[in-house]
Motif scaffolding. Sequence first.
Motif, short mmCIF file in Angstrom:
data_model
loop_
_atom_site.label_atom_id
_atom_site.label_comp_id
_atom_site.label_asym_id
_atom_site.label_seq_id
_atom_site.Cartn_x
_atom_site.Cartn_y
_atom_site.Cartn_z
N TRP A 1 17.17 -48.53 19.36
CA TRP A 1 17.48 -47.22 18.85
C TRP A 1 16.76 -46.97 17.55
O TRP A 1 16.29 -47.89 16.91
N PRO A 2 16.71 -45.72 17.11
CA PRO A 2 15.88 -45.36 15.95
C PRO A 2 16.55 -45.68 14.62
O PRO A 2 17.73 -46.01 14.55
N HIS A 3 15.76 -45.52 13.55
CA HIS A 3 16.31 -45.62 12.19
C HIS A 3 17.37 -44.53 12.00
O HIS A 3 17.30 -43.49 12.64
N GLY A 4 18.32 -44.77 11.13
CA GLY A 4 19.35 -43.77 10.83
C GLY A 4 20.58 -43.88 11.71
O GLY A 4 21.48 -43.06 11.60
N MET A 5 20.63 -44.88 12.59
CA MET A 5 21.80 -45.06 13.45
C MET A 5 22.95 -45.59 12.59
O MET A 5 22.77 -46.43 11.73
N ARG A 6 24.17 -45.04 12.82
CA ARG A 6 25.34 -45.46 12.06
C ARG A 6 26.47 -45.80 13.04
O ARG A 6 26.52 -45.26 14.14
N PHE A 7 27.35 -46.69 12.62
CA PHE A 7 28.56 -47.01 13.37
C PHE A 7 29.71 -46.46 12.56
O PHE A 7 29.85 -46.76 11.37
N PHE A 51 28.81 -47.50 8.52
CA PHE A 51 27.68 -48.25 7.97
C PHE A 51 26.46 -48.08 8.87
O PHE A 51 26.58 -47.76 10.04
N SER A 52 25.29 -48.26 8.26
CA SER A 52 24.06 -48.12 9.02
C SER A 52 23.80 -49.38 9.83
O SER A 52 24.21 -50.48 9.46
N VAL A 53 23.13 -49.19 10.96
CA VAL A 53 22.80 -50.30 11.86
C VAL A 53 21.28 -50.36 11.97
O VAL A 53 20.62 -49.34 12.18
N ALA A 54 20.74 -51.54 11.81
CA ALA A 54 19.28 -51.72 11.88
C ALA A 54 18.77 -51.37 13.28
O ALA A 54 19.47 -51.57 14.28
N PRO A 55 17.55 -50.85 13.36
CA PRO A 55 16.98 -50.52 14.67
C PRO A 55 16.85 -51.78 15.53
O PRO A 55 16.56 -52.87 15.02
N ILE A 56 17.07 -51.63 16.84
CA ILE A 56 16.86 -52.74 17.77
C ILE A 56 16.04 -52.23 18.94
O ILE A 56 15.98 -51.04 19.21
N GLN A 57 15.43 -53.17 19.63
CA GLN A 57 14.56 -52.84 20.77
C GLN A 57 15.38 -52.74 22.06
O GLN A 57 16.45 -53.35 22.17
N PRO A 58 14.91 -52.00 23.06
CA PRO A 58 15.62 -51.93 24.34
C PRO A 58 15.85 -53.33 24.91
O PRO A 58 14.97 -54.19 24.85
N GLY A 59 17.05 -53.57 25.40
CA GLY A 59 17.40 -54.86 25.97
C GLY A 59 17.88 -55.88 24.95
O GLY A 59 18.46 -56.91 25.31
N GLU A 60 17.63 -55.62 23.69
CA GLU A 60 18.07 -56.54 22.63
C GLU A 60 19.58 -56.36 22.41
O GLU A 60 20.13 -55.27 22.54
N LYS A 61 20.28 -57.46 22.11
CA LYS A 61 21.72 -57.43 21.87
C LYS A 61 22.00 -57.70 20.40
O LYS A 61 21.27 -58.45 19.74
N ILE A 62 23.05 -57.07 19.92
CA ILE A 62 23.51 -57.35 18.56
C ILE A 62 25.02 -57.57 18.60
O ILE A 62 25.68 -57.16 19.55
N ARG A 63 25.52 -58.20 17.58
CA ARG A 63 26.97 -58.36 17.45
C ARG A 63 27.39 -57.63 16.18
O ARG A 63 26.83 -57.85 15.13
N LEU A 64 28.39 -56.75 16.32
CA LEU A 64 28.92 -56.04 15.17
C LEU A 64 30.29 -56.61 14.84
O LEU A 64 31.16 -56.70 15.71
N ASN A 65 30.46 -57.02 13.62
CA ASN A 65 31.77 -57.46 13.14
C ASN A 65 32.22 -56.47 12.08
O ASN A 65 31.48 -56.21 11.13
N ILE A 66 33.41 -55.93 12.25
CA ILE A 66 33.93 -55.00 11.26
C ILE A 66 35.24 -55.55 10.73
O ILE A 66 35.98 -56.23 11.43
#
Length: 191
Positions: free
Chosen positions: A1-7, A20-35
């Motif tokens: 997803w692009p720059h400027g994405m927020r959760f 908070f802002s979320v760093a850009p990631i590539q299609p198919g890439e996974k991230i883990r969000l801890n809040i």
Amino acid sequence: WPHGMRFACTGGNFYGFRDFSVAPIQPGEKIRLNIMLHAPASPGSYIAHFCFLHEGVPIGPSQRVRFVVKQQRWNNSRAQNSGQKLQVGAHFVRDLTIMDGQMVTPGQEVGKTWLIKNTGKIPWPKGTRLVCIGGNWPVGDVSVLVEDVLPSMETPVSVTLKAPNEMGRQSARFQLQLANGRRFGHRYWVN
């Protein structure tokens, strides 16, 4: 997803979360969000809806979190009976509604909510209220009960006011006050 994405929290009856802002990631890439969520000080059932936003527009499905806060018993009588000064404290965290300088129409009903943190060593005692302490906004005898908030907890505190019928800059100042009339903590205002 692009720059400027927020959760962000986009709905529900729980306000203790900052987006908070979320760093850009590539299609198919996974991230883990801890809040980290701070449970409200008042007992009850709470729901919060979270989703990703890009330029304020929701992206993808929202996620729901539901939790229940149970009443915790805390005894202030030992400090009161021993003659010790109650060690109460309160600090402004942020505005949740009606930002400073926001325009409203004459006669409009205005709901102002602040996020306030108990910075004292004890819960806010029974009878603690948010009271109007001045300003040129004729709010009348506005007083909101705010008690039993545990130390280091944040809680939303709200007042409902009617905007004056005259145009111009108006403000009202509020502060927490104990049942004995002693005020404490930061001052909160609506402009």
